[in-house]
Design an enzyme around this catalytic site. Sequence first.
Site, PDB file in Angstrom:
ATOM      1  CB  ALA A   2      -0.935  -0.014   1.203  1.00  0.00           C
ATOM      2  CE  LYS A  53      -0.912 -10.702   0.417  1.00  0.00           C
ATOM      3  NZ  LYS A  53      -0.670  -9.627   1.379  1.00  0.00           N
ATOM      4  CG  ASP A 106      -0.179  -9.641  -2.766  1.00  0.00           C
ATOM      5  OD1 ASP A 106       0.650  -8.814  -2.350  1.00  0.00           O
ATOM      6  OD2 ASP A 106      -1.343  -9.701  -2.350  1.00  0.00           O
ATOM      7  CB  THR A 110       3.951 -10.127   0.956  1.00  0.00           C
ATOM      8  OG1 THR A 110       3.726 -11.375   0.329  1.00  0.00           O
ATOM      9  CG2 THR A 110       2.838  -9.171   0.622  1.00  0.00           C
ATOM     10  CB  SER A 116       5.725  -7.263   3.667  1.00  0.00           C
ATOM     11  OG  SER A 116       5.012  -8.339   4.231  1.00  0.00           O
ATOM     12  CG  ASN A 118       1.690 -10.475   6.910  1.00  0.00           C
ATOM     13  OD1 ASN A 118       1.122 -10.828   7.933  1.00  0.00           O
ATOM     14  ND2 ASN A 118       1.074  -9.793   5.961  1.00  0.00           N
ATOM     15  CD  GLU A 143      -2.100  -8.036   6.636  1.00  0.00           C
ATOM     16  OE1 GLU A 143      -1.436  -7.595   7.587  1.00  0.00           O
ATOM     17  OE2 GLU A 143      -2.169  -7.450   5.547  1.00  0.00           O
TER      18      GLU A 143
END
Length: 197
Positions: A2, A53, A106, A110, A116, A118, A143
């Site tokens: 983002a 992902k 993606d 990520t 990222s 994650n 998330e």
Amino acid sequence: LAIEVAQGIPTGLVCASTNDNAAKTVQDWFHRPPLRVYTASDIHGVELGGALKNVMAIAAGVCDGLKMGDNAKAALITRGLAEMIRLGTTLGGQSDTFIGLSGVGDLIATCYSHHSRNFRAGISIGKGNTVQQTLDAEGMVVEGIPNCQSIHEVARRSGVRTPLIDSVYSILYQDKPAAEALQELLTRAPRSEAENC
């Protein structure tokens, strides 16, 4: 990522809808430099790719946190994609979706970018921090952590083999040390790369 979209950095996106006209309308709204927007009808695959992902990005971060090197990380991401396709198609997604932007695209972003959350969480856990310490330090939603729990449950119910998801789950929810989970992955019985079940 983002932040790169917000910064006006070129980005490819997928708009999924079972209504072709709706997808085309959204594509027309957003398709202009620096955004390149594609349409798709596979809503399930696009949604599943976005969730799956996240778990693989945590695994890639753990790999970096353990200083396992680029070969191990590339193998992990490649096998992670195979796992995403195996589970995602069982759950109703189309295999082509997982080799597109919302799948492998993606996944790459990520699993390699420090933007990222994650991936950063995985690095922290790989360095020996607890999940709670990692979340406290991040200060934002990661998330992939709740995604992992729900994905693990769905995979068990569907009977799909998901060794990477299982390993991440064991680290996040069963307090298994990351190095031990990795060792278990490395000592699994050898298989054919083409074996799909």
